[in-house]
Write a protein that holds these residues in place. Structure first.
Motif, short mmCIF file in Angstrom:
data_model
loop_
_atom_site.label_atom_id
_atom_site.label_comp_id
_atom_site.label_asym_id
_atom_site.label_seq_id
_atom_site.Cartn_x
_atom_site.Cartn_y
_atom_site.Cartn_z
N THR A 208 0.83 -1.21 0.00
CA THR A 208 0.00 0.00 0.00
C THR A 208 0.87 1.26 0.00
OG1 THR A 208 -0.11 -0.09 2.41
CG2 THR A 208 -1.87 -1.20 1.19
N ARG A 209 0.19 2.41 0.13
CA ARG A 209 0.84 3.72 0.24
C ARG A 209 1.75 4.05 -0.95
NH1 ARG A 209 -0.94 4.33 5.33
NH2 ARG A 209 -0.62 2.63 6.82
N ARG A 210 1.33 3.65 -2.14
CA ARG A 210 2.10 3.98 -3.34
C ARG A 210 2.19 5.49 -3.54
NH1 ARG A 210 0.81 1.38 -9.31
NH2 ARG A 210 1.83 2.96 -10.58
N ASP A 211 1.19 6.22 -3.01
CA ASP A 211 1.21 7.68 -3.14
C ASP A 211 2.34 8.31 -2.35
OD1 ASP A 211 -0.56 6.49 -1.13
OD2 ASP A 211 -0.86 8.54 -0.42
N LEU A 212 2.94 7.56 -1.42
CA LEU A 212 4.09 8.03 -0.65
C LEU A 212 5.40 7.45 -1.18
CD1 LEU A 212 2.61 7.71 2.97
CD2 LEU A 212 2.56 9.70 1.43
N ASP A 213 5.34 6.77 -2.32
CA ASP A 213 6.50 6.03 -2.82
C ASP A 213 6.59 6.19 -4.33
OD1 ASP A 213 8.69 4.27 -2.88
OD2 ASP A 213 7.40 2.49 -3.00
N ASP A 214 6.67 7.43 -4.79
CA ASP A 214 6.65 7.70 -6.23
C ASP A 214 7.81 7.03 -6.96
OD1 ASP A 214 4.34 9.17 -6.11
OD2 ASP A 214 5.37 11.09 -5.83
N GLY A 215 8.93 6.88 -6.32
CA GLY A 215 10.07 6.23 -6.96
C GLY A 215 10.01 4.72 -6.93
N GLY A 216 9.11 4.15 -6.14
CA GLY A 216 8.98 2.70 -6.05
C GLY A 216 10.04 2.02 -5.21
N THR A 217 10.83 2.79 -4.46
CA THR A 217 11.91 2.20 -3.66
C THR A 217 11.37 1.29 -2.56
OG1 THR A 217 13.29 4.15 -4.06
CG2 THR A 217 13.91 2.71 -2.23
N ALA A 234 1.67 -2.87 -6.25
CA ALA A 234 1.86 -1.65 -5.47
C ALA A 234 0.66 -0.75 -5.74
CB ALA A 234 3.16 -0.96 -5.86
N VAL A 235 -0.06 -0.37 -4.69
CA VAL A 235 -1.30 0.39 -4.88
C VAL A 235 -1.35 1.56 -3.91
CG1 VAL A 235 -2.47 -1.75 -5.50
CG2 VAL A 235 -2.73 -0.85 -3.18
N SER A 236 -2.26 2.47 -4.22
CA SER A 236 -2.64 3.53 -3.29
C SER A 236 -4.15 3.48 -3.14
CB SER A 236 -2.20 4.91 -3.79
OG SER A 236 -2.82 5.93 -3.01
N ALA A 237 -4.62 3.13 -1.95
CA ALA A 237 -6.06 3.07 -1.72
C ALA A 237 -6.69 4.46 -1.74
CB ALA A 237 -6.35 2.37 -0.39
N THR A 238 -5.92 5.46 -1.41
CA THR A 238 -6.47 6.82 -1.36
C THR A 238 -6.48 7.47 -2.75
OG1 THR A 238 -4.27 7.69 -0.78
CG2 THR A 238 -5.76 7.16 1.02
N GLY A 240 -5.91 5.67 -5.71
CA GLY A 240 -6.39 4.72 -6.72
C GLY A 240 -5.31 4.11 -7.58
N ASP A 241 -4.05 4.48 -7.38
CA ASP A 241 -2.96 3.93 -8.18
C ASP A 241 -2.91 2.41 -8.03
OD1 ASP A 241 -2.62 6.62 -7.60
OD2 ASP A 241 -0.46 6.56 -7.84
N GLY A 242 -2.77 1.70 -9.16
CA GLY A 242 -2.55 0.26 -9.13
C GLY A 242 -3.80 -0.59 -8.94
N LEU A 243 -4.93 0.01 -8.61
CA LEU A 243 -6.13 -0.79 -8.35
C LEU A 243 -6.68 -1.41 -9.64
CD1 LEU A 243 -8.05 1.42 -5.77
CD2 LEU A 243 -6.49 -0.50 -5.35
N ASP A 244 -6.52 -0.73 -10.77
CA ASP A 244 -7.00 -1.29 -12.03
C ASP A 244 -6.22 -2.53 -12.43
OD1 ASP A 244 -8.92 0.62 -12.27
OD2 ASP A 244 -7.79 1.92 -13.64
N ALA A 245 -4.97 -2.63 -12.04
CA ALA A 245 -4.18 -3.83 -12.31
C ALA A 245 -4.52 -4.96 -11.35
CB ALA A 245 -2.69 -3.51 -12.23
N LEU A 246 -4.82 -4.61 -10.10
CA LEU A 246 -5.15 -5.61 -9.09
C LEU A 246 -6.52 -6.22 -9.31
CD1 LEU A 246 -4.76 -7.07 -6.37
CD2 LEU A 246 -5.56 -4.99 -5.24
N ARG A 247 -7.49 -5.42 -9.68
CA ARG A 247 -8.89 -5.88 -9.72
C ARG A 247 -9.10 -7.12 -10.59
NH1 ARG A 247 -13.53 -3.17 -8.08
NH2 ARG A 247 -12.38 -1.21 -7.86
N PRO A 248 -8.65 -7.16 -11.86
CA PRO A 248 -8.89 -8.38 -12.67
C PRO A 248 -8.20 -9.62 -12.11
CG PRO A 248 -7.45 -6.84 -13.83
CD PRO A 248 -7.99 -6.11 -12.65
N GLU A 249 -7.10 -9.42 -11.38
CA GLU A 249 -6.38 -10.57 -10.81
C GLU A 249 -7.21 -11.24 -9.72
OE1 GLU A 249 -2.88 -13.04 -10.75
OE2 GLU A 249 -3.78 -11.62 -12.14
N LEU A 250 -8.14 -10.51 -9.11
CA LEU A 250 -8.99 -11.08 -8.07
C LEU A 250 -9.86 -12.21 -8.60
CD1 LEU A 250 -10.14 -7.80 -6.27
CD2 LEU A 250 -8.28 -9.35 -5.62
N PHE A 251 -10.16 -12.19 -9.89
CA PHE A 251 -10.89 -13.31 -10.49
C PHE A 251 -9.94 -14.28 -11.19
CE2 PHE A 251 -13.15 -15.37 -14.00
CZ PHE A 251 -14.15 -16.02 -13.29
#
Length: 329
Positions: A208-217, A234-238, A240-251
């Motif tokens: 989580t907290r991808r919004d605090l990790d712009d460099g991905g370190t 790597a996602v940001s719940a606040t 929305g970063d990365g949620l579109d990649a995660l969602r289809p994987e749930l199925f």
């Protein structure tokens, strides 16, 4: 020495793995103990079964003395599959649940905000999957029912805060919970001497907290801690970063397919697909529609992954994701 387990024992073991309540689990375990061959090669398995049965009976006894049912953490399955969110305190499990579903968990910046399992339904294209938020995994403070909750689910989402100092320890603590539930990540080799009851489940790792990790370190460090063989997001719940990649994987990670049905001369019903395990046949679909349809099925026509549109197939034809099927009984 090989265990030489009988077919009857394996059937009882399957019922145990599929059971979703204490009574069914205890009944299957007792049957497994009765059917287990008694020799040196089964001593470890015998001890493991007795220990697990004793644990279930102890939990049932506590529930009976307290005047309520066992399985305080049991969550009724809904949708195409059930994912359990597991992770350390303040990792962002509740925020992830809120971002992916219509659930409204209590979210706080203090530890142990989540005190009981909370389900929510996540839309993945034209199906719904169930996500279950859980109390945190922490040294000396993990809910006793959590391993059973994990064991009964279809998959596990490990939620980590990559900015925390103890990411590797947090992931190891989650693996310990999975091990206690006799669950191991699919795709990862099981530990040496693992219990014969160990089952492989899809495990996704979400940082989580991808919004605090712009460099991905920080995300890279979390990926290293979890291991390269597990799917990582790597996602940001606040934000929305990365949620579109995660969602289809749930199925997709559940290993299931969507199949649509149609009546002769009519358009297919694309609103509510039938969900079946990968490898399911036309007969399996017919049985899901109605047992009379399966009993009297003559043939089916397939649109989608057939050799040609409307191809006639028999009941043994293996279906593919998004096939349209017209059943003829």
């Amino acid at each position: 020495m090989p265990a030489n387990l009988t077919t009857q024992y394996k059937d009882a073991e399957l019922r145990f793995r599929q059971a979703t309540d204490h009574d069914a689990k205890r009944e299957a375990l007792r049957e497994m103990l009765a059917l287990l061959p008694k020799h040196k090669g089964t001593e470890k398995l015998h001890a493991d079964l007795k220990k697990r049965l004793a644990k279930l009976e102890e939990e049932a006894g506590h529930a009976a003395r307290g005047g309520h049912r066992a399985d305080p953490g049991h969550v009724r399955r809904e949708g195409a599959g059930q994912w359990i969110l597991v992770g350390p305190p303040n990792a962002g499990k509740s925020s992830l649940l809120a971002a992916l579903t219509h659930a409204h968990p209590e979210i706080g910046e203090y530890p142990f905000t989540t005190r009981a399992p909370l389900p929510g339904m996540a839309a993945v294209e034209d199906v719904q999957v169930q996500l279950v938020d859980t109390p945190p995994v922490a040294a000396g403070h993990t809910e006793p029912y959590l391993p059973n909750l994990v064991q009964g689910a279809d998959g596990v989402i490990v939620v980590l805060d990559p900015t925390a100092d103890d990411v590797a320890q947090a992931f190891a603590a989650v693996l310990e919970v999975l091990s206690r539930g006799h669950v191991w990540p699919r795709g990862r080799a099981p530990p040496q001497g693992a219990s014969p009851l160990l089952v492989a489940r899809p495990v996704l790792v979400v940082a989580t907290r991808r919004d605090l990790d712009d460099g991905g370190t920080f995300a890279a460090l979390a990926r290293d801690a979890a291991g390269a063989e597990l799917p990582f997001f790597a996602v940001s719940a606040t934000r929305g970063d990365g949620l579109d990649a995660l969602r289809p994987e749930l199925f997709r990670a559940l290993g299931r397919i969507r199949v649509y049905t149609k009546e002769p001369g009519k358009k297919p019903d694309l609103g509510k697909p039938f969900v079946l395990p990968a490898g399911a046949t036309v007969h399996d679909l017919a049985a899901l529609v109605h047992h009379d349809v399966a009993a009297h099925l003559k043939f089916a026509r397939i649109w989608g992954h057939a050799r040609f549109e409307g191809q006639q197939v028999d009941r043994h034809h293996v279906l593919a994701d998004r096939d349209v099927v017209e059943l003829h009984a």
